[in-house]
Structures are given as C-alpha cells and as structure tokens.
Scaffold this motif. Structure first.
Motif, PDB file in Angstrom:
ATOM      1  N   ALA A   1       3.759  10.518  -6.743  1.00 57.12           N
ATOM      2  CA  ALA A   1       5.643  11.155  -7.226  1.00 57.12           C
ATOM      3  C   ALA A   1       5.464  11.154  -9.100  1.00 57.12           C
ATOM      4  N   GLY A   2       4.642   9.419  -9.157  1.00 56.06           N
ATOM      5  CA  GLY A   2       5.040   9.058 -11.340  1.00 56.06           C
ATOM      6  C   GLY A   2       3.678   9.008 -11.354  1.00 56.06           C
ATOM      7  N   TRP A   3       2.592   8.896 -10.808  1.00 55.19           N
ATOM      8  CA  TRP A   3       1.754   9.257 -11.504  1.00 55.19           C
ATOM      9  C   TRP A   3       1.242  11.005 -12.068  1.00 55.19           C
ATOM     10  N   TRP A   4       0.607  11.109 -11.071  1.00 55.37           N
ATOM     11  CA  TRP A   4       0.447  12.159 -10.141  1.00 55.37           C
ATOM     12  C   TRP A   4       1.910  13.352 -10.639  1.00 55.37           C
ATOM     13  N   LEU A   5       2.705  13.836 -10.170  1.00 59.79           N
ATOM     14  CA  LEU A   5       3.285  14.702 -10.466  1.00 59.79           C
ATOM     15  C   LEU A   5       4.746  14.392 -11.367  1.00 59.79           C
ATOM     16  N   GLN A   6       4.401  13.279 -12.079  1.00 53.29           N
ATOM     17  CA  GLN A   6       5.555  12.946 -12.992  1.00 53.29           C
ATOM     18  C   GLN A   6       6.766  13.358 -12.697  1.00 53.29           C
ATOM     19  N   ALA A   7       7.246  13.053 -11.348  1.00 55.95           N
ATOM     20  CA  ALA A   7       8.970  13.573 -11.217  1.00 55.95           C
ATOM     21  C   ALA A   7       9.968  12.530 -12.284  1.00 55.95           C
TER      22      ALA A   7
ATOM     23  N   ALA B   1      12.520  10.458 -11.467  1.00 56.59           N
ATOM     24  CA  ALA B   1      13.273   9.569 -10.237  1.00 56.59           C
ATOM     25  C   ALA B   1      11.387   9.064  -9.609  1.00 56.59           C
ATOM     26  N   ALA B   2      11.085   8.760 -10.174  1.00 53.77           N
ATOM     27  CA  ALA B   2       9.974   8.174  -9.421  1.00 53.77           C
ATOM     28  C   ALA B   2       9.895   7.263  -8.253  1.00 53.77           C
ATOM     29  N   PHE B   3      10.784   6.859  -9.513  1.00 49.76           N
ATOM     30  CA  PHE B   3      10.721   5.001  -8.652  1.00 49.76           C
ATOM     31  C   PHE B   3      11.485   4.993  -7.638  1.00 49.76           C
ATOM     32  N   VAL B   4      12.114   6.138  -6.994  1.00 51.06           N
ATOM     33  CA  VAL B   4      13.132   6.064  -5.951  1.00 51.06           C
ATOM     34  C   VAL B   4      11.874   6.297  -3.934  1.00 51.06           C
ATOM     35  N   ALA B   5      10.867   7.057  -4.933  1.00 48.05           N
ATOM     36  CA  ALA B   5       9.512   7.238  -4.067  1.00 48.05           C
ATOM     37  C   ALA B   5       9.288   5.442  -3.694  1.00 48.05           C
ATOM     38  N   PRO B   6       8.403   4.554  -4.492  1.00 47.11           N
ATOM     39  CA  PRO B   6       7.758   3.845  -3.782  1.00 47.11           C
ATOM     40  C   PRO B   6       8.301   2.808  -3.278  1.00 47.11           C
ATOM     41  N   TRP B   7      10.401   2.821  -4.010  1.00 47.52           N
ATOM     42  CA  TRP B   7      11.511   2.432  -2.984  1.00 47.52           C
ATOM     43  C   TRP B   7      11.492   2.639  -1.561  1.00 47.52           C
ATOM     44  N   MET B   8      11.849   3.420  -1.292  1.00 49.32           N
ATOM     45  CA  MET B   8      11.633   3.977  -0.249  1.00 49.32           C
ATOM     46  C   MET B   8      10.713   3.475   0.815  1.00 49.32           C
ATOM     47  N   ALA B   9       9.168   3.483   0.375  1.00 50.87           N
ATOM     48  CA  ALA B   9       8.881   3.695   0.819  1.00 50.87           C
ATOM     49  C   ALA B   9       8.309   1.970   1.101  1.00 50.87           C
ATOM     50  N   VAL B  10       8.623   1.194   0.299  1.00 48.12           N
ATOM     51  CA  VAL B  10       8.526  -0.114   1.065  1.00 48.12           C
ATOM     52  C   VAL B  10       9.529  -0.508   1.958  1.00 48.12           C
ATOM     53  N   VAL B  11      10.544   0.040   1.685  1.00 48.44           N
ATOM     54  CA  VAL B  11      11.640  -0.708   2.785  1.00 48.44           C
ATOM     55  C   VAL B  11      11.661   0.167   3.842  1.00 48.44           C
ATOM     56  N   LEU B  12      10.380   0.941   4.162  1.00 52.04           N
ATOM     57  CA  LEU B  12      10.231   1.090   5.509  1.00 52.04           C
ATOM     58  C   LEU B  12       9.409   1.638   5.760  1.00 52.04           C
ATOM     59  N   VAL B  13       8.845   0.524   5.936  1.00 46.82           N
ATOM     60  CA  VAL B  13       7.870  -0.532   6.337  1.00 46.82           C
ATOM     61  C   VAL B  13       7.736  -1.850   7.366  1.00 46.82           C
ATOM     62  N   GLU B  14       8.250  -1.165   8.222  1.00 46.57           N
ATOM     63  CA  GLU B  14       9.575  -2.040   9.500  1.00 46.57           C
ATOM     64  C   GLU B  14       8.749  -2.206  10.453  1.00 46.57           C
TER      65      GLU B  14
ATOM     66  N   LEU C   1       0.597  -0.919   0.501  1.00 45.25           N
ATOM     67  CA  LEU C   1       0.171  -0.112  -0.203  1.00 45.25           C
ATOM     68  C   LEU C   1       1.155   1.401   0.072  1.00 45.25           C
ATOM     69  N   ALA C   2       1.796   1.350   0.831  1.00 48.14           N
ATOM     70  CA  ALA C   2       2.539   2.327   1.242  1.00 48.14           C
ATOM     71  C   ALA C   2       3.082   3.020  -0.297  1.00 48.14           C
ATOM     72  N   ALA C   3       4.189   1.473  -0.986  1.00 52.64           N
ATOM     73  CA  ALA C   3       4.423   1.541  -2.704  1.00 52.64           C
ATOM     74  C   ALA C   3       3.766   2.329  -3.967  1.00 52.64           C
ATOM     75  N   CYS C   4       2.415   1.749  -3.532  1.00 44.12           N
ATOM     76  CA  CYS C   4       1.577   2.091  -4.131  1.00 44.12           C
ATOM     77  C   CYS C   4       0.931   4.033  -4.170  1.00 44.12           C
ATOM     78  N   LEU C   5       0.634   4.009  -2.925  1.00 43.03           N
ATOM     79  CA  LEU C   5       0.743   5.612  -2.828  1.00 43.03           C
ATOM     80  C   LEU C   5       1.789   6.463  -3.222  1.00 43.03           C
ATOM     81  N   ALA C   6       2.588   6.424  -2.632  1.00 44.56           N
ATOM     82  CA  ALA C   6       3.872   6.732  -2.772  1.00 44.56           C
ATOM     83  C   ALA C   6       4.455   6.866  -4.396  1.00 44.56           C
TER      84      ALA C   6
END
Length: 385
Positions: free
Chosen positions: A53-59, A61-74, A44-49
């Motif tokens: 970042a990727g769909w709305w803002l079209q950043a 390097a948008a892949f960084v946001a979902p990647w960080m979100a996944v690894v920080l659901v600790e 869920l965190a990856a999808c939201l990020a």
C-alpha cells in the motif's frame, strides 16, 4: 557505594522476569514461544501491508493497511476473521458518515460535534461487537485529515480491507496459534493441586499437628483450586476456538483435540473442587468448635487420612493418564484401576471405623458425620469416571 548496590539489586529483580521468559522461549514450546511467534507475525503482516500500500501503490492513506494488519494478527484464526469483518464494517460506517457530514458542513469542529455522538452510538450496535469503537476511529481519520473527498475516503476503506486481509492471511497461514498444550497444562495443574491439598490434609490429620491456622490454610487452598478449574474451563474454550479454521489441525500440535476426555476431566475436577472445599470447611469447623480430645482422636483422624491419601493417589494417576504428553501407557491405566478399587475399600473401611466411633461418641456425630458424607460424595465422583 550503597546506591550502586541498590541499583544493581533493583535491576536484577526487575530484569529477572524477562530473562527467565527468554530462556523458557529458547528452551522449548510454551506460552513464551507462542507470544514471540505472534509478535513476529504481526510485524511481518505490517511490513507486507506497507510494502504494497505504501511503497508500491503509494496510496493516499497507506498507514491504514499496516495498522489493520497488526491488530488482526489475533490470538486465534477464528477471532482474526470475525474481528476483521466487524472492524472493516465499523471503519466503513464511520468513514461514510464522517465524509457525508464533512462535505455538507464547512467546519471541522462542527462536523465533529455532529458526527462523533452519532458514530459512538453506532459503535454500540451488537453486530459490530467489541470492534464498534473503530467507527469513531474511522470518522476521526476523515475529519482530521484536512482534505475530505470521496476518493480519499474510498481509498481509506479499500486500504482497511487490504490490511485486514493481510493480517488474517498471515495469522491463518503462518503457524496459526493452537492452545491444546495450554489446555492440557491447565487440567494437569488443577489435578496436581488437588492431589497436593489432599496429601497435606491427610498428613496433618494423621500427625495430629493441626490447628485452626492449618485448617484455614487448607480451606483457602481448596477454594483456590476452584479458580484453577475455571482457568482450565477457559483454556478448553480457547483450544476449541483455536482449531476453527486452523490448517495445522491435529498433527502439528501432537496433542489430542479437546473432546470428551477433556470435558469429562473438567467435570470431574469441578466436582472434586466442590467436595474438597466441603471437606476442608468441615475440618476447619472441627478445629474451631470441637475440643482437643475429639479433634486428635486417632480412631477418627487416621482412617480419614488414609482415605484422603488414596484419593490423592487416584487423582494423581488420573492426571498422569489423561494429560500425559506422550499418550497413556497400559501400566498407568492398570494402576488407575487398582487405585479405584483401593479407594472403594478405603471408603468402606472409613465408614466402618467412623460409624463405630461415632456411636461411642455422640457429641462428634454432627461434625464427623459431615466428613463421612463429604468422603462418600468425593469417592462417588471419582470412581464413576
């Protein structure tokens, strides 16, 4: 079609574990359900990020946001926050160093040779903790992108911050993990194992059907009890960490916080493991060095077996009263107090009978006297709680 039967057997053997885990997850709260929830939260965190970042803002390097979100659901909220700060700092350091060097040098290969040793040394900085390796990750993102610019690097750091914020928020707000149940289960397992070992030794001594092999198995079980106590100690640490920054608090878990009761239980079980290892080691030494007549003398073994049974009952009642899921009832507390009195009487009787037997058999003083010492130490530890 022997091969078909073999394939089916292999499938059943290896598929049985996952199927059993799914059943336990479906049946009720437990480790399997906790892991399933954490996996769903990470997704869920990856999808939201990515949606932001990727769909709305079209950043860029948008892949960084979902990647960080996944690894920080600790595994705990505190760990998510602490690791999130360290990871963002590490990525920022690696990104800044790599960007500055890449803008000066005109070769990606030369930039890697210069940057990677530097950031890998920075990764050892104590303040970055276990997340220091992400400094090299951030540097590689820059150097392998092909188009290095201050704007792209700044966007990458911003997306890392955003992804970390999403991961931490999801972990903290949606059913944050609590490990109180695991702590209670670990302590209960250690108490139950101690009870079973004591009962096994008591039965063997009482029946006279024990030898070097049986005594060796009892001693190995007693040594494994120490590992269970260490697991309980680790579980208490996880429980305390999981409560830091956790809004679920006391009510959601339905289990008392790991406080003085759990600390006292851990100290008691730790001492029980030490003394039980001493008891079984002494029994093993008797089996190894003493004659059959001494080893099976009912005047020695039966009183000691009675003492061990009373000890096992006391530990079992202790586990029931301290680690019960629905709280402690008055009847169990009364039974525990009665068991303490019975253990004291059993120890006095053991001391009286064993002392008289040892006077008549001086050759048994060294080994059986050690049993009496271990018994008194074990009883002293149990009755003081």
């Amino acid at each position: 079609m022997e091969w078909a039967g073999w394939v089916g057997e292999v499938f059943r053997r290896h598929a049985g574990g996952p199927v059993l885990a799914v059943r336990r997850m479906w049946r009720g709260p437990g480790r399997e359900r906790d892991l399933t929830v954490q996996a769903g939260k990470a997704a869920l965190a990856a999808c939201l990020a990515w949606a932001v970042a990727g769909w709305w803002l079209q950043a860029p390097a948008a892949f960084v946001a979902p990647w960080m979100a996944v690894v920080l659901v600790e595994s705990t909220v505190y760990r998510s926050l602490a690791h999130g700060l360290q990871q963002v700092a590490a990525i920022a350091v690696g990104t800044v160093v790599a960007t500055c060097v890449a803008l000066v040098l005109d070769s990606t290969m030369v930039a890697m040779v210069v940057v990677l040793p530097a950031v890998l040394l920075l990764a050892q900085w104590q303040r970055l903790g276990s997340q220091g390796i992400y400094a090299a990750t951030g540097a590689l993102f820059v150097l392998t992108d092909g188009q290095v610019s201050l704007a792209t690097s700044g966007a990458r750091i911003a997306e890392a911050v955003f992804g970390a914020a999403v991961g931490i928020a999801v972990n903290a707000l949606i059913r944050p993990p609590v490990y109180l149940r695991d702590t209670r289960a670990a302590l209960a397992d250690a108490a139950r194992e101690a009870q079973e070992i004591l009962e096994a030794v008591a039965d063997g001594l009482d029946d006279g059907e024990w030898d070097t092999h049986a005594a060796g198995e009892w001693h190995e079980c007693a040594l494994r009890l120490g590992n269970l106590v260490d697991q309980a100690r680790s579980a208490i640490g996880w429980s305390r960490e999981s409560m830091r920054g956790n809004h679920r608090g006391l009510g959601a878990a339905g289990i008392p916080r790991p406080g003085e009761v759990y600390d006292n239980a851990l100290a008691m079980l730790d001492q029980v493991a030490v003394h039980l290892a001493g008891v079984t080691r002494t029994v093993l030494e008797i089996a190894l060095h003493e004659g059959e007549a001494v080893r099976t003398d009912p005047q020695i073994t039966r009183p000691y077996a009675d003492f061990l049974r009373h000890t096992a009952r006391l530990i079992g009642l202790y586990g029931q009263t301290r680690f019960a899921q629905n709280g402690t009832d008055q009847a169990a507390e009364r039974a525990l107090r009665e068991a303490v009195d019975e253990l004291r009487r059993s120890l006095d009787e053991l001391h009286r009978k064993l002392s008289g037997t040892l006077r008549d058999n001086p050759d048994a003083v060294a080994t059986h006297g050690a049993l009496l010492v271990q018994a008194r130490r074990l009883a002293d530890q149990l009755v003081q709680d």
